[in-house]
Design a protein around this motif. Structure first.
Motif, PDB file in Angstrom:
ATOM      1  N   VAL A 374       5.789 -16.491  -8.616  1.00 44.44           N
ATOM      2  CA  VAL A 374       5.552 -17.629  -9.510  1.00 44.44           C
ATOM      3  C   VAL A 374       5.375 -17.180 -10.962  1.00 44.44           C
ATOM      4  N   GLY A 375       5.340 -15.890 -11.191  1.00 43.50           N
ATOM      5  CA  GLY A 375       5.216 -15.318 -12.539  1.00 43.50           C
ATOM      6  C   GLY A 375       5.755 -13.908 -12.503  1.00 43.50           C
ATOM      7  N   GLN A 376       5.652 -13.195 -13.636  1.00 43.03           N
ATOM      8  CA  GLN A 376       6.231 -11.850 -13.698  1.00 43.03           C
ATOM      9  C   GLN A 376       5.638 -10.937 -12.632  1.00 43.03           C
ATOM     10  N   ASN A 377       4.344 -11.011 -12.416  1.00 46.98           N
ATOM     11  CA  ASN A 377       3.699 -10.166 -11.417  1.00 46.98           C
ATOM     12  C   ASN A 377       2.838 -10.963 -10.446  1.00 46.98           C
ATOM     13  N   PHE A 379       2.460 -13.445  -7.139  1.00 46.97           N
ATOM     14  CA  PHE A 379       3.101 -13.868  -5.902  1.00 46.97           C
ATOM     15  C   PHE A 379       2.126 -14.725  -5.102  1.00 46.97           C
ATOM     16  N   VAL A 380       2.644 -15.802  -4.531  1.00 42.34           N
ATOM     17  CA  VAL A 380       1.830 -16.699  -3.714  1.00 42.34           C
ATOM     18  C   VAL A 380       2.261 -16.528  -2.259  1.00 42.34           C
ATOM     19  N   PRO A 381       1.340 -16.076  -1.373  1.00 38.13           N
ATOM     20  CA  PRO A 381       1.703 -15.883   0.035  1.00 38.13           C
ATOM     21  C   PRO A 381       1.712 -17.199   0.794  1.00 38.13           C
ATOM     22  N   GLY A 382       2.104 -17.118   2.063  1.00 39.08           N
ATOM     23  CA  GLY A 382       2.009 -18.274   2.950  1.00 39.08           C
ATOM     24  C   GLY A 382       3.222 -19.178   2.976  1.00 39.08           C
ATOM     25  N   HIS A 383       4.378 -18.708   2.481  1.00 38.10           N
ATOM     26  CA  HIS A 383       5.589 -19.521   2.481  1.00 38.10           C
ATOM     27  C   HIS A 383       6.495 -19.128   3.657  1.00 38.10           C
ATOM     28  N   PHE A 384       7.130 -20.134   4.253  1.00 40.34           N
ATOM     29  CA  PHE A 384       7.958 -19.934   5.443  1.00 40.34           C
ATOM     30  C   PHE A 384       9.380 -19.559   5.042  1.00 40.34           C
ATOM     31  N   LEU A 385       9.866 -18.452   5.599  1.00 39.64           N
ATOM     32  CA  LEU A 385      11.249 -18.026   5.400  1.00 39.64           C
ATOM     33  C   LEU A 385      11.994 -18.159   6.724  1.00 39.64           C
ATOM     34  N   PRO A 386      12.820 -19.211   6.913  1.00 42.52           N
ATOM     35  CA  PRO A 386      13.564 -19.352   8.172  1.00 42.52           C
ATOM     36  C   PRO A 386      14.591 -18.233   8.325  1.00 42.52           C
ATOM     37  N   VAL A 399      19.614 -11.727  10.694  1.00 40.44           N
ATOM     38  CA  VAL A 399      18.771 -10.786   9.972  1.00 40.44           C
ATOM     39  C   VAL A 399      18.557 -11.244   8.535  1.00 40.44           C
ATOM     40  N   ARG A 400      17.349 -11.024   8.016  1.00 37.85           N
ATOM     41  CA  ARG A 400      17.041 -11.273   6.608  1.00 37.85           C
ATOM     42  C   ARG A 400      16.307 -10.053   6.060  1.00 37.85           C
ATOM     43  N   ARG A 401      16.563  -9.739   4.783  1.00 35.17           N
ATOM     44  CA  ARG A 401      15.900  -8.598   4.140  1.00 35.17           C
ATOM     45  C   ARG A 401      14.763  -9.108   3.258  1.00 35.17           C
ATOM     46  N   VAL A 402      13.594  -8.449   3.376  1.00 37.21           N
ATOM     47  CA  VAL A 402      12.433  -8.778   2.545  1.00 37.21           C
ATOM     48  C   VAL A 402      11.967  -7.512   1.841  1.00 37.21           C
ATOM     49  N   PHE A 403      11.282  -7.692   0.705  1.00 33.30           N
ATOM     50  CA  PHE A 403      10.880  -6.547  -0.112  1.00 33.30           C
ATOM     51  C   PHE A 403       9.380  -6.558  -0.356  1.00 33.30           C
ATOM     52  N   THR A 404       8.861  -5.386  -0.715  1.00 39.50           N
ATOM     53  CA  THR A 404       7.444  -5.273  -1.064  1.00 39.50           C
ATOM     54  C   THR A 404       7.177  -6.011  -2.373  1.00 39.50           C
ATOM     55  N   VAL A 405       5.915  -6.435  -2.562  1.00 38.50           N
ATOM     56  CA  VAL A 405       5.546  -7.166  -3.777  1.00 38.50           C
ATOM     57  C   VAL A 405       4.540  -6.392  -4.626  1.00 38.50           C
ATOM     58  N   ARG A 406       4.085  -5.208  -4.115  1.00 38.48           N
ATOM     59  CA  ARG A 406       3.145  -4.398  -4.886  1.00 38.48           C
ATOM     60  C   ARG A 406       3.655  -2.955  -4.993  1.00 38.48           C
ATOM     61  N   ASP A 407       3.368  -2.306  -6.109  1.00 41.90           N
ATOM     62  CA  ASP A 407       3.710  -0.892  -6.271  1.00 41.90           C
ATOM     63  C   ASP A 407       2.963  -0.053  -5.238  1.00 41.90           C
ATOM     64  N   GLN A 408       3.659   0.915  -4.666  1.00 42.56           N
ATOM     65  CA  GLN A 408       3.107   1.872  -3.705  1.00 42.56           C
ATOM     66  C   GLN A 408       2.616   1.200  -2.413  1.00 42.56           C
ATOM     67  N   GLN A 409       3.100   0.025  -2.161  1.00 39.75           N
ATOM     68  CA  GLN A 409       2.754  -0.658  -0.900  1.00 39.75           C
ATOM     69  C   GLN A 409       3.317   0.149   0.264  1.00 39.75           C
ATOM     70  N   ASP A 410       2.486   0.449   1.281  1.00 40.02           N
ATOM     71  CA  ASP A 410       2.948   1.302   2.371  1.00 40.02           C
ATOM     72  C   ASP A 410       3.069   0.585   3.717  1.00 40.02           C
ATOM     73  N   PRO A 441       7.936   1.771  -5.958  1.00 43.43           N
ATOM     74  CA  PRO A 441       7.637   0.624  -6.832  1.00 43.43           C
ATOM     75  C   PRO A 441       7.992  -0.687  -6.124  1.00 43.43           C
ATOM     76  N   ALA A 442       7.285  -1.744  -6.493  1.00 43.46           N
ATOM     77  CA  ALA A 442       7.517  -3.063  -5.879  1.00 43.46           C
ATOM     78  C   ALA A 442       8.984  -3.446  -5.934  1.00 43.46           C
TER      79      ALA A 442
END
Length: 569
Positions: A374-377, A379-386, A399-410, A441-442
């Protein structure tokens, strides 16, 4: 070889059939009827009654009897009957056991395998609960078939020599389904299914009951269980009279503590009263046609299924929506069971049936929880991705591809949901697992999430980390509200201790339950007259003289018919 039976496990009535000598045959119950009320009651001796006897005891013994439990399949809701509590699967198992016994008496052999019809809009949890009910009843459920598909089989749509498109409008006692099907080259393909699992003929009955209460300044919540059941019975009778006699006003009179409360209603007024329910019927039809991408004028047939489609207001609605009269030449209460019997014949590979391929669709969208930027950095969780959208033909893998939203997220947490809502909190959670991903990086690491859904309703979710390729997966077989294998074994052991009323005595028990119901509705001399006949019949049962019992059964049955015909009580 043991026969495979086809079962319509309905909200209001259930039926069982078999494919025999090249046709579907409905199997009569102990009373000689092909429809068995989906009701369960605990008798005075602690044994379980099902069918007609239980149906009449719903009115006379409301704390020991129950119905419409199909609506709660797939949930952990329990119903108390006397000193015991039962889950919807267990109550359904009692009905299935009764149908199994009827089939064995008819066929003269043990029955182990069954095909059971379920609403097309049943969720994974509800389908699994239906299978468990079959297991609790001692049945091996070979296949679940969607009720609209079963109805199409009973109409012989698959026997044509050309491509055809048709819509099944299935309104039963407690559920509503709409399915658009396409038949071509030996394949019956479901193009779209939708519906409402909490909309049926019972809701029209309740609307009439609520109307009587409003007009007389009564509150249903304050009525005694007996008065509430009596009100429901009056409303059900009024609904049926409106169906049979749409031109006349129907009178309803409820007596509470010797005070009568009355309402008159005719067909036009009933249509206005039912308007909100009729609007709820429209929406699934419109959605099914949109999802199927089929224009109304390309449909070859509109087929009505379910006893509630007998209501003139429903048939009028369907005729208006499609600009033509629907197909109603088969009994709408019986078509699903007849079709389930065809499917049973197909499963048994009966030589009299040509091979037919039946495809199905995912009734709900399946996806995961994600965050939306919702902004440069921010993110609002809780949204449904069909990932698999509703009405996708199964089996399917997406298949769908998703990405990390935080730097160094493990790590990413894959949360799996079922539903159509934008926010995951409004959908049904099916499970979750963790997947380790490279610290980057995110947006430079993430996962490929693959959903694989088969015709048995089993969902496998696999996540592969990117870019290093580590993989984790789960199979969604358990659902909230569905019994685990260990719990099923425990329930089976508990049910084994419960005495089932003998089938060979059911005819007399059902007659007594009917007599008790009518006795409670009568007053004065008529009531005492009936009481004497009931006492005489019970005394003859104790003497166990078959000839005397048969004669008295016929006499008491005729007397009850005369009281029912008067409809003055």
């Amino acid at each position: 070889m043991s026969s495979i039976i086809g079962i319509d496990l309905g909200t209001t009535n259930s039926a069982v059939g078999v494919w025999r000598d090249g046709q579907s045959v409905l199997i009569p119950n102990a009373l000689g009827h092909v429809l068995t009320p989906s009701c369960v009651s605990i008798d005075d001796d602690g044994s379980v009654l099902t069918g007609r006897a239980a149906h009449d005891r719903v009115h006379t013994h409301p704390r020991l009897s129950t119905s419409s439990f199909k609506r709660y399949m797939g949930t952990d809701r329990e119903v108390r009957l006397g000193s015991r509590t039962f889950r919807p699967e267990e109550l359904s198992a009692f009905v299935l056991k009764s149908l199994k016994a009827d089939a064995e008496a008819f066929l003269g052999a043990e029955v182990r395998d069954a095909v059971i019809a379920v609403p097309a809009y049943f969720s994974d949890a509800q389908r699994k609960a239906t299978r468990i009910a079959g297991e609790l009843a001692g049945l091996n459920v070979r296949r679940l078939i969607n009720e609209p598909t079963a109805a199409a089989l009973s109409y012989g749509v698959h026997l044509g020599d050309r491509e055809s498109k048709f819509l099944i409008f299935d309104l039963g006692g407690g559920t509503f389904d709409v399915s658009v099907l396409d038949f071509f080259e030996g394949v019956m393909e479901v193009r779209a299914s939708t519906g409402d699992n909490f909309l049926g003929g019972d809701d029209f009955t309740e609307a009439l009951a609520q109307s009587l209460c409003r007009r007389n300044h009564l509150s249903m919540s304050t009525l005694s269980p007996t008065a509430a059941q009596r009100l429901n019975q009056l409303a059900e009778r009024a609904k049926r009279q409106l169906t049979q006699n749409s031109g006349e006003a129907i009178a309803m009179t409820l007596t509470v503590e010797d005070k009568p409360y009355t309402m008159e209603i005719d067909a036009a007024e009933a249509e206005r009263l039912f308007e909100s329910l009729l609007q709820r019927l429209r929406k699934p039809v419109e959605r099914a046609l949109r999802d199927a991408r089929i224009p109304v004028d390309s449909l070859d047939e509109i087929i009505l299924v379910g006893g509630a489609t007998r209501m003139p207001v429903v048939r009028k609605l369907v005729s208006k929506m499609f600009g033509r009269l629907p197909a109603v030449h088969l009994n709408p209460d019986e078509v699903v069971a007849l079709g389930a019997a065809v499917q049973a014949g197909l499963v048994a590979q009966d030589a009299g049936l040509e091979e037919l391929v039946l495809t199905d669709v995912a009734p709900y969208s399946l996806g995961i929880d994600t965050s939306v930027q919702v902004g440069q950095n921010d993110f609002v969780p809780g949204h449904f991705l069909p990932i698999i959208e509703r009405n996708t033909i199964v089996p399917v893998s997406r298949v769908r591809r998703v990405f990390t939203v935080r730097d160094q997220q493990d790590v990413v947490i894959i949360r799996v949901f079922q539903g159509e809502a934008r926010l995951t909190r409004d959908n049904v959670s099916l499970g979750e697992f963790r997947l380790e991903v490279p610290r980057k990086p995110a947006g430079q690491a993430g996962a490929d999430v693959r959903f694989t859904y088969d015709v048995s309703g089993v969902l496998e979710v696999q996540a592969t980390a990117i870019p290093d390729g580590g993989t984790r997966s789960i199979v969604i077989e358990e659902n909230p509200g569905v019994l685990s294998p260990d719990e099923v074994r425990e329930r089976m052991a508990a049910l084994a201790d419960i005495k089932i009323h003998p089938r060979e005595r059911m005819e007399n028990r059902a007659l007594l339950a009917r007599a008790d119901r009518i006795y409670e509705e009568l007053l004065g001399e008529s009531r005492m007259f009936l009481a004497n006949h009931i006492a005489r019949f019970q005394a003859l049962l104790e003497r166990q003289d078959a000839q005397e019992i048969a004669h008295a059964h016929k006499e008491l049955s005729s007397l009850l018919d005369s009281f029912d015909a008067q409809q003055t009580y």
